[in-house]
Structures are given as structure tokens and as C-alpha cells.
Design an enzyme around this catalytic site. Structure first.
Site, short mmCIF file in Angstrom:
data_model
loop_
_atom_site.label_atom_id
_atom_site.label_comp_id
_atom_site.label_asym_id
_atom_site.label_seq_id
_atom_site.Cartn_x
_atom_site.Cartn_y
_atom_site.Cartn_z
CB SER A 232 1.56 17.50 -1.00
OG SER A 232 2.72 18.13 -0.54
CD GLU B 228 2.34 6.74 -2.55
OE1 GLU B 228 1.40 7.44 -2.99
OE2 GLU B 228 2.34 6.18 -1.46
CB CYS C 278 -2.24 8.98 -2.43
SG CYS C 278 -1.62 7.36 -2.18
C1 UN1 Z 1 -1.78 6.08 0.15
O1 UN1 Z 1 -2.91 6.60 0.17
O2 UN1 Z 1 -0.74 6.78 0.35
O3 UN1 Z 1 -4.09 1.27 -2.53
C2 UN1 Z 1 -1.53 4.63 -0.01
C3 UN1 Z 1 -4.46 1.80 -1.47
C4 UN1 Z 1 -3.68 1.49 -0.23
C5 UN1 Z 1 -2.49 2.37 -0.10
C6 UN1 Z 1 -2.75 3.83 -0.29
N1 UN1 Z 1 -3.27 0.11 -0.25
O4 UN1 Z 1 -5.42 2.53 -1.40
#
Ligand code: UN1
Length: 502
Positions: free
Chosen positions: A239, A260, A294
Site C-alpha cells: 500500500s 511498487e 495493483c
Molecule cells: C501486482 O498486482 O502487484 O500486470 C502486480 C499485472 C501482473 C502483475 C500485477 N502482471 O497485472
């Protein structure tokens, strides 16, 4: 296939752990729970502060050997790891489904993402290129060399319990760095299974002991990793709140950080969009993984001339989505990870209604063990405060626009900057969206959704997303230190900038 009973889940997890050769540290601290039905599969022992220190010390020790191993030879470890991940793909995917609640296809996709990044990293092990620059001085050579950085601390989230670790670990290993991994306390079993496979790959390829370890636990374990000056790089996924704590703490000791963090990803749907393709792209991006990526699509910015049609079509698709036990055939939306996620979802929907929004469909709790919710589609009159926040649950807000400038302004007017997309067949619009004054995100797509990135590109985002880049392209540079070398092969000593000193 029938619905999974608690005992089946425990047996299935036990089979997968055994197949991967996992040594589970049973104890009383950390419950390994399945969101499928909320049962506790096992209770694990948390890593003690001494164990955290010892893991970092072993990694330091491994570093002194590993950094001197030629990078293409380091690649052999990652090649073997990729083979072991391939061999145990089904078991690892089972653990991902059991612990994170992903449907098997997405769980297998996550394991494939690990295999892919191993393959990529093996290639990178022969391509850790430095540049040579023309020196301004005769008889001199100017160049840069990339060296291993040191111990990498990886903090990962429940929603990609293994792929995000693999982005970091596979690249770190070929870059000459050991890894100490603190997975989410919600997905410890999957992490332990991966650790067992790394240890096996390391033993088989002659890599040093201590090159990889897993720490089990929650906040305090992560904090110790973050604050330890022996950890050269902290790569943390989670988060924005977590990032705000981690970033300054690592910076205070002049460590390196790769963050990230959250996204609030949007797609613009222009009048020329191919709507069949758009609806499919939108539904996967918004409802897939139960809205817990994410990169999940959270905002749809639709041209006013087609907004009614798009909302109707997405709502139709939403009503057909099967929500339930991810192991059941035909289910596309599994559980939310925990009760707190449902509380966040209902609270966001209440705020949306209070701001004049209309819930077109979904947003209902499914009556069964575990936390299951139907993905919600919400029409909003404007980009209210709740829309500007990331709620880690399947809610897709729909806004409308009249001019592309307006769409881009709405798109960028959120604190986060991870993934974005435009659906259009108009090249001018597509290019504008990708241009400097278009999307301000780290990922900007045309005619595909916001989620499901391939490993070959650099992954990460701007603003509150934290600025880090992982996985493909030249993300490896974050895991190495750069040395600039000037070599004088002449018998003169000219000074740069024409300086005379005699
Ligand atoms: C994440 O949700 O932390 O692009 C990574 C995507 C995946 C990675 C997500 N390859 O949705």
C-alpha cells in the site's frame, strides 16, 4: 468439480508443500489461512529478531562469494530455478489458489510469470551492459561497469504472492545479489514452497548457502529488514501507507528503495472503440482477481455518446460472472482476501452513493463461508474523493467525458500513477494518450486493459505508486551499482577540462 471442503484444502496444501520439498516451521504465531472458506490450514512460527539478523548475515556472507561468480554462471542457478518452477507449476498454483484465492487459470498464470522472468533473467545474465564513452583526453578510455549491489530485501503482498518475488529474486540473483524475502503474512506457505525450490536449485548448481531466505511474520519483521544497513536495496510492494513508512526509513540510512505501491488505474473509452473487445478487456481488468491486483481497472472514463451502451454491456457481462469457490469450474471471481476488504468495499460504495453515485449492479455479499462479493459497477456524476482513492476490492467507477483533453485531465487527476489504457481505433487519440501530455502512468496501453502486463517490460508507476521499476527492460540496473572507470593508457597525464596543475 465439487466445492472444496476444509479438509480437502488442507490435504491439497499438504500435497503441494510436500511436492515442493517444503519445510514448514509450525508454531503459534502466524495463521496460514485460506480465503476460500476462512479456515486456518496451519499455524506457523514467526521469525525471531535473531533469526532475521542471522538471515541477513548469511546473505552478507553469501554475497562475498556470489558477487565474484561470473554473471552468466550465476544464470545457471536461475535457469535451474525456472526448470523447478515448471516442474512444480501445478503444486505452486494450487498454493496460490488456496492462500490468495485466485482461480486456477490466474494462479497458473502467476507461476508462468515466475518461469518467464527466470528465462528473461538468464538472458540478462549475459547482457549486464555498461557503456563506453569517448574520453576528451588522448590515450584515455572512459567506461562504466555494473557490479553486484548487495543484499536485496524483498517485501511482497498477498495478491501476487510469488510472481512479484520472482521479478526481484531472479534478477537479483543474476545481478550477484542474495535475497531475504518477507512475504505477506497472508501467504506464507506459497513463499516457503518457493524458498525450498530456490534452495534446491542453489544446492544443485553450487551457489552459496544463505543466498536466499524467507522471513515469516508481519510488520516488525519487515521493519527489521527495512532498517538493517546490511540490506542494500529494499524492494517493497504494497500500500501507499506502507511505502510512506518504508521509503523515508531506507532513505535515512542512504539505502536504496524500489517501491511498487497502489494504483488507481483508468481506461478511456473513445467513440471509435471496438466495443466487443473493450467490454472483454474491461471485465477482465476490473473483475479479474476479484479486483485485487495493483493494476486492477478501477475507473472507466467513457465518451458521453456511448456511455449508456458501455455501462449496459459491462453490466450484462458482470451479471454473468460466477463468484465463488475458485476451484469450482466456471467460477471467474474468487474470494476477497479478508473481512477487512469487504468492509472497505461497502464503505467505498456508501461514500460513492453519498456523492451522487448509482450502483448499477453488484456490490453484494455472497452468502457463504469466506468473503465473497459480486463486482460492483458504479456510475458517478464526477470524480468524487472516493473515486480518487484505491479501494482494494472489485469496484469499477464510470465517469463520462466530452473531449479527449477532459478525459486525460480526469485520468491523471488522482494521486496514483500505475497503469492506464485507452480503447480507440483513432490513431491520433491513441498517440496523444501515450504522449508526454497524455497518461502520466508508468504503464500506458492501447486497446488492452490495465492489468496483466508481460514480464519483458519495466513494471511500476509514478506519483504515489512510488516510482520503482521491476521485472523487464533495464530494471536490473536497480539491483547493481555502477562504477565509472577512466583508464589512462598513455604516458601523459592530461587533466580534464584543460586544467593545468604544475
Ligand atoms: C501486482 O498486482 O502487484 O500486470 C502486480 C499485472 C501482473 C502483475 C500485477 N502482471 O497485472
Amino acid at each position: 468439480m465439487t466445492e472444496t471442503a476444509p479438509l480437502d484444502l488442507r490435504n491439497r496444501a499438504a500435497d503441494a508443500l510436500r511436492a515442493c520439498g517444503t519445510d514448514v516451521p509450525f508454531g503459534d504465531d502466524v495463521p496460514a489461512m485460506s480465503p476460500i472458506d476462512g479456515t486456518v490450514l496451519y499455524t506457523l512460527r514467526a521469525s525471531s529478531p535473531d533469526e532475521v539478523t542471522a538471515a541477513i548475515e548469511s546473505a552478507r556472507h553469501a554475497f562475498s562469494q556470489w558477487r565474484a561468480v561470473p554473471a552468466p554462471v550465476r544464470g545457471a542457478l536461475v535457469r535451474r530455478l525456472g526448470e523447478l518452477l515448471t516442474e512444480h507449476k501445478r503444486s505452486l498454483a494450487d498454493l496460490v489458489t488456496i492462500e490468495a484465492g485466485k482461480i486456477p487459470s490466474e494462479a497458473l498464470g502467476e507461476v508462468q510469470e515466475m518461469i518467464d522472468v527466470c528465462e528473461f533473467a538468464v538472458g540478462i545474465s549475459r547482457q549486464l551492459y555498461g557503456r563506453t564513452m569517448p574520453s576528451e583526453r588522448p590515450g584515455h578510455r572512459l567506461m562504466e561497469t555494473w557490479h553486484p549491489l548487495g543484499v536485496v530485501g524483498v517485501i511482497s503482498a498477498f495478491n501476487f504472492p510469488v510472481a512479484v518475488w520472482a521479478w526481484n529474486a531472479a534478477i537479483a540473483f543474476v545481478c550477484g545479489d542474495p535475497v531475504v524475502w518477507k512475504p505477506s503474512e497472508l501467504t506464507p506457505l506459497t513463499a516457503l514452497a518457493c524458498d525450498a525450490l530456490v534452495r534446491r536449485a542453489a544446492a544443485e548448481t553450487g551457489a552459496p548457502d544463505g543466498l536466499h531466505s524467507v522471513l515469516i511474520g508481519s510488520g516488525p519483521v519487515g521493519e527489521q529488514l527495512v532498517d538493517d544497513p546490511r540490506v542494500a536495496l529494499v524492494s517493497a510492494t504494497g500500500s501507499v501507507r506502507m511505502g510512506r513508512e518504508v521509503g523515508p526509513r531506507v532513505a535515512a540510512r542512504f539505502g536504496r528503495c524500489l517501491l511498487e505501491l497502489g494504483g488507481n488505474n483508468a481506461a478511456v473509452v473513445a467513440p471509435s472503440a471496438d466495443l466487443d473487445l473493450t467490454v472483454r478487456g474491461v471485465v477482465f481488468a476490473a473483475a479479474g482477481t476479484a479486483g485485487q491486483r495493483c493494476t486492477t481497472l478501477r475507473r472507466l472514463i467513457v465518451h458521453s455518446s456511448i456511455v449508456e451502451t458501455v455501462v449496459d454491456r459491462v453490466a450484462d457481462a458482470y451479471r454473468q460472472l460466477r463468484v465463488g469457490d475458485p476451484f469450482e469450474d466456471g467460477v471467474l471471481v474468487g474470494p476477497l482476501i479478508r473481512e477487512r476488504s469487504w468492509a472497505a468495499m461497502t464503505s467505498a460504495l456508501d461514500h460513492a452513493r453519498a456523492a451522487g453515485g448509482t450502483v448499477v449492479c453488484g456490490g453484494e455479499r455472497v452468502d457463504r463461508d469466506g468473503v465473497y462479493a459480486s463486482p460492483a459497477l458504479v456510475r458517478m456524476p464526477e470524480q468524487a474523493a472516493v473515486v480518487r482513492e484505491e479501494t482494494f476490492a472489485p469496484i469499477l467507477y464510470v465517469l463520462s467525458y466530452d473531449t479527449l483533453d477532459e478525459a486525460i485531465a480526469l485520468h491523471n487527476d488522482v494521486p496514483q500513477g500505475l497503469a492506464s489504457a485507452i480503447f480507440t481505433l483513432d490513431q491520433r487519440e491513441a498517440e496523444r494518450f501515450l504522449a508526454a501530455d497524455g497518461s502520466d502512468c508508468g504503464i500506458a496501453n492501447v486497446n488492452i486493459g490495465t492489468s496483466g502486463a508481460e514480464i519483458g517490460g519495466a513494471f511500476g508507476g509514478e506519483k504515489d505508486t512510488g516510482g520503482g521499476r521491476e521485472s523487464g527492460s533495464d530494471s536490473w540496473k536497480a539491483y547493481m551499482r555502477r562504477a565509472t572507470n577512466t583508464v589512462n593508457y598513455s604516458d601523459q597525464l592530461p587533466l580534464a577540462q584543460g586544467v593545468h596543475f604544475e
